[in-house]
Design a protein around this motif. Structure first.
Motif, PDB file in Angstrom:
ATOM      1  N   THR A   1      48.561  37.874  36.624  1.00 41.78           N
ATOM      2  CA  THR A   1      48.087  39.101  37.286  1.00 41.78           C
ATOM      3  C   THR A   1      49.018  40.193  37.203  1.00 41.78           C
ATOM      4  OG1 THR A   1      46.942  37.715  39.419  1.00 41.78           O
ATOM      5  CG2 THR A   1      47.833  40.053  39.959  1.00 41.78           C
TER       6      THR A   1
ATOM      7  N   ASP B   1      41.783  40.326  41.700  1.00 42.02           N
ATOM      8  CA  ASP B   1      41.764  39.174  42.322  1.00 42.02           C
ATOM      9  C   ASP B   1      41.473  39.227  43.607  1.00 42.02           C
ATOM     10  OD1 ASP B   1      44.197  39.479  42.981  1.00 42.02           O
ATOM     11  OD2 ASP B   1      45.144  37.659  42.602  1.00 42.02           O
TER      12      ASP B   1
ATOM     13  N   GLU C   1      41.014  36.337  37.762  1.00 44.66           N
ATOM     14  CA  GLU C   1      40.534  35.151  38.480  1.00 44.66           C
ATOM     15  C   GLU C   1      38.831  35.219  39.022  1.00 44.66           C
ATOM     16  OE1 GLU C   1      41.900  32.232  38.451  1.00 44.66           O
ATOM     17  OE2 GLU C   1      43.971  32.409  38.149  1.00 44.66           O
TER      18      GLU C   1
END
Length: 254
Positions: free
Chosen positions: A67, A104, A176
């Motif tokens: 991330t 995400d 994700e």
């Protein structure tokens, strides 16, 4: 203070994560990228190149730095050491015009319905194709009379994917996109991601669900503790190690 350099990464210093065609410049270039939070490294001396025309699986366990890397590429994090380019640009206002980023976390107001969300994106992004978004909403079978707060988690993720993939971007960063939804929804979401995808664009899909994305990725980048563990062409890695990417992931991260 932003500590990144304005000079391009030295070709000799770069590790080519996936094959770059002769004479073609990588679309994403990262050299010696380091990012720490309160003294704890999230990325450590990460160097890689990613060319256009590939779907890249960015793989690793939770906390591996996936991330953080995507947020830097998307221009959302600016304090780091090392050098990063998206196209010709350091991540910032100019590079953001090239990048469609699916975070995400939820980024839509819960009272929005699909058509209202499409109208909002039409105002926000000049490269947004509203008709394309409506096609994806139809493909996913999303209800048009329900707000996000009335939809299931899987429906909400499908709407967000519809909006991001309706941008005519050069780089798609998906963080994700199938996490937290059931296996059937994962397959449908990945099918939607591929619907009409520009073969000249670059897509980076962050995931720890390797088996689900393995059928669609051309290349992979494995991160572990913020460092590059393994990278290359998906077929080459399967052949070299004699196992699937999912099995290779389980072996390397056990």
């Amino acid at each position: 203070m932003n500590r990144h350099s304005s000079a391009p990464p030295s070709p000799a210093a770069r590790f080519t994560a996936v094959p770059v065609p002769d004479g073609a410049a990588p679309l994403i270039r990262v050299a010696h990228l380091t990012k720490a939070y309160r003294g704890r490294p999230a990325l450590a001396d990460l160097t890689l190149d990613l060319p256009a025309g590939r779907i890249v699986g960015l793989m690793g366990s939770n906390g591996s730095g996936k991330t953080t890397l995507l947020k830097i590429l998307a221009g959302l994090l600016s304090e780091y050491d090392g050098q990063v380019r998206v196209g010709e640009y350091v991540p910032g206002p100019q590079s953001k015009a090239l990048v469609a980023f699916l975070p995400d976390a939820d980024f839509l107001a819960p009272e929005l319905k699909a058509e209202q969300a499409i109208a909002m994106f039409s105002r926000l992004f000049s490269d947004f194709d509203a008709d394309r978004a409506r096609e994806l909403v139809e493909f996913f079978g999303l209800p048009k009379d329900r707000s996000l707060k009335e939809m299931s988690k899987g429906m909400g993720e499908k709407l967000r994917v519809s909006l991001i993939m309706a941008r005519r971007a050069s780089v798609y960063l998906l963080d994700e996109p199938i996490s937290g939804v059931d296996p059937a929804a994962r397959d449908v979401i990945l099918s939607g991601v591929l619907q009409g995808f520009d073969p000249e664009a670059l897509m980076v899909i962050s995931t720890h669900l390797i088996a689900d994305v393995e059928p669609i990725v051309d290349s992979v980048v494995f991160l572990k503790d913020g460092r590059l563990l393994l990278a290359g062409d998906a077929d080459d890695l399967r052949e070299a190690h004699g196992m699937s990417l999912d099995a290779l992931f389980r072996k390397e991260y056990r």
